[in-house]
Each structure stands twice: as C-alpha cells, then as structure tokens.
Motif scaffolding. Sequence first.
Motif, PDB file in Angstrom:
ATOM      1  N   LYS A  97      47.748  38.500  44.289  1.00  0.00           N
ATOM      2  CA  LYS A  97      48.857  37.584  44.547  1.00  0.00           C
ATOM      3  C   LYS A  97      50.058  38.276  45.183  1.00  0.00           C
ATOM      4  CE  LYS A  97      49.742  34.075  41.971  1.00  0.00           C
ATOM      5  NZ  LYS A  97      50.086  33.139  40.884  1.00  0.00           N
ATOM      6  N   CYS A 125      46.102  31.496  47.847  1.00  0.00           N
ATOM      7  CA  CYS A 125      45.229  31.530  46.667  1.00  0.00           C
ATOM      8  C   CYS A 125      43.926  32.233  47.007  1.00  0.00           C
ATOM      9  CB  CYS A 125      44.957  30.105  46.178  1.00  0.00           C
ATOM     10  SG  CYS A 125      43.916  30.036  44.697  1.00  0.00           S
ATOM     11  N   GLU A 170      44.483  36.719  40.236  1.00  0.00           N
ATOM     12  CA  GLU A 170      45.837  37.184  39.938  1.00  0.00           C
ATOM     13  C   GLU A 170      46.107  38.569  40.516  1.00  0.00           C
ATOM     14  OE1 GLU A 170      48.306  35.576  38.467  1.00  0.00           O
ATOM     15  OE2 GLU A 170      47.076  33.761  38.305  1.00  0.00           O
ATOM     16  N   ASP A 175      38.705  33.811  43.104  1.00  0.00           N
ATOM     17  CA  ASP A 175      38.432  34.738  41.998  1.00  0.00           C
ATOM     18  C   ASP A 175      36.929  35.022  41.977  1.00  0.00           C
ATOM     19  OD1 ASP A 175      38.364  36.265  39.736  1.00  0.00           O
ATOM     20  OD2 ASP A 175      39.580  34.906  38.521  1.00  0.00           O
TER      21      ASP A 175
END
Length: 378
Positions: free
Chosen positions: A144, A191, A141, A194
């Motif tokens: 982004k 994307c 996140e 992570d």
Amino acid sequence: MGTSALLLLILSALTVQGARATDILGLRLPAEPVLTPNTVCLTLSGLSRHQLAMCRRQPYVAASAVQGVQIAIHECQHQLRHHRWNCSTLENKNKLPYSSPVLTRGYRESAFSYALAAAGVVHAVASACSLGKLQVCGCDERLKGDEEALQRKLQHLHKLQLQALHHGKPVGNAVLAFPEAAPGQWEWGGCSHDLDFAARFSQDFLDSHETNRDIHSIAHLHNNRVGRKVLLDQKRRKCKCHGPSGSCQLKTCWQVSPDFRSVGDTLREKFQSALFLPLHNGHGGIGGLRVPRDTQLVYFERSPTFCEQEDDIGSPGTRGRLCERTEQGFAGCSSMCCGRGHNVVREMRVERCNCKFHWCCYVVCQECRRTEWLSVCK
C-alpha cells in the motif's frame, strides 16, 4: 448437469436481501447474492471433510474458489480444443470435477487439469478480495505504501491544477512546480491483489483433497504447486499516471493477478513437455527419479488414445468432433478421427461466445450463429 449449471443452481438458491436485479446480457440476475454455508456447501457434492469445514467457515471464499475451478475448466477447453480429449468431461456432473475419471488417473491431461484448477482458484480468490467481496481479505497491505503521503501529493497536484484554471493559465504550466515522475519511478497505490492469501487458500482447499501418500497424491500435489507457481510468477503491475493531458507528474502502481489466458498458455507448454515418472514397484515409488521442484508437470500413466468412447477412463471419443481437412497436426482430420475418415456437412452452428464470469457464482454467455461447411469425424 455441468459445472456451469451447478453455479447457476447455487445462484438460484441464494437469498438476496434488498438487492436490485441487474440486467446482464439480457438476463435479470441478482446484483449481490447473500451466501450462507447452506447455499454453497450443501449444494456442492464431492467435498472432503476438510473442504466442507472450510466452506462452512468461509462460504464466500469457497464460492470464489468454485468459480476459479470453473474458469480453469473453460481455459482447459480452450487450450486443448484441438486435442482428442478436450476437457469436456470435466463439466459432466453437478460437483467439483475431481471425480472425473481423467482426474483420478495419472495422465498428462490429468496433470494439466490439476495445475489449471489450482491456478484458477488463486486467480478468482485474489480478484474477489480486491473487489471487496470477501470479509476475510482485501488489498495486500504490504503493497500500500505511505497512503497519507500519497494523498497529500495528489491533493497538492489537484490544488495546482485548480489554481491554473482559476487564473486562466494552461493547466500544464501550473504543474511545473510538481516534477514529472522520472522513467521507472512510481509509488505503490491502488488496491494490490492479495495473492499470498489466495495462494494459501488454494493450497489449503485443494491440497486437502489428497489424503493419501501414494503416487497419485504425490503427483497431484506437485502439479497443484506448479499451477500456483506459474500464476504467482506472472503477477504483474498496473499503473496510473496522475496529471493533466496524459502527463505523469505522479505515477501510482498496484499488483494484480495475470491475465488467465497467459497462465493457460504457459501451462500448455508445460503440458507438452511434462515429465513421465515410471513406477519401480506397485507401492507408489518413483523409480530412480527425483520429482522436479515446481517447474515441470509430472504424470505417471501413459494416456490412452481417446479415440473411442470409454466412460471408465473419461474418454468421450472423437465421433462427431470437428476436424480440419488441411491440417496435419492434432486438429487435422487424420489425427482427430483416428483413421475412421470424416464427412463434410453444411451446418448452422450455435455456439457459446463472449462468456463473462460474474461474482458469484455464474457464467453468462451470448449465443453466436454462423453457417459454414464443416468436417466431422465419422
């Protein structure tokens, strides 16, 4: 049964609800396996109590971690393919490889294997997160960017292109009002893997296996950190240009895990320059040396020759191993055969090739056949 077979066993135990089979390399395999704690955690043996608890809470993530260990084993076999010990014994049992005799020791090879496995778990978990396979994670996140602003720019660029087509003008002329991205200018999009989540899971899942504070655990934990750090240091940015005919009016980028071969190459260099830590007493102390900070692999036992089969130290020996008559290094017949000599035979070989790792949790390989003259250790 090897780890590859174990993963196929896990797969065969899965319940697939409403999923259509996918034809992969001629094999009919379930498209989307549904994992439960029983299908993953109870199939794996060798888990510590903490690992079993983690597996029951997050079976999908644990399954990805198992695949990461399998990826690491295959990479280990590639990197040490010309060495007397070539990681083949890591696939001998239907459980995680940590009960392998080599991984219970403090050899240079042990250090390399631990680091690769830790990196492999990060790689596999981060990739599964980005594919949307895991409910507990997804895209990073923090990377982004302003998604709404990016969408407005993309829509504006698309509108200019449509207007140009409508008026019969070259599309390239229509986007002149949308300035091309300057060299080095880009925006976060797509994307991003992570990697922080994946690294935390790798640390929690693998480091929890080391419950003691002796020299074994100290070295293994250190080498785990080295493996994770090598992967994180090599994370890379992938980018995509938006615009007609390969132009770059808008450039979006996202962060991904590195190619695992480059991770293996770096760790092999560290394997070759690993630091030996002598013990000053029988209580696990490190004599006069300070463990380096996440930059060098460390080991505390001199490796055996691995010339003969010795099951108690995880040595399959080198009888029957292929060697190179014209080479003088590790792969040469003089070194590989430990002075026993070699035979030259003509043989049609069937090898695994073009292996593909599929989520979750299996490896599919093709069979390649070729006839050649081979040098084989006596």
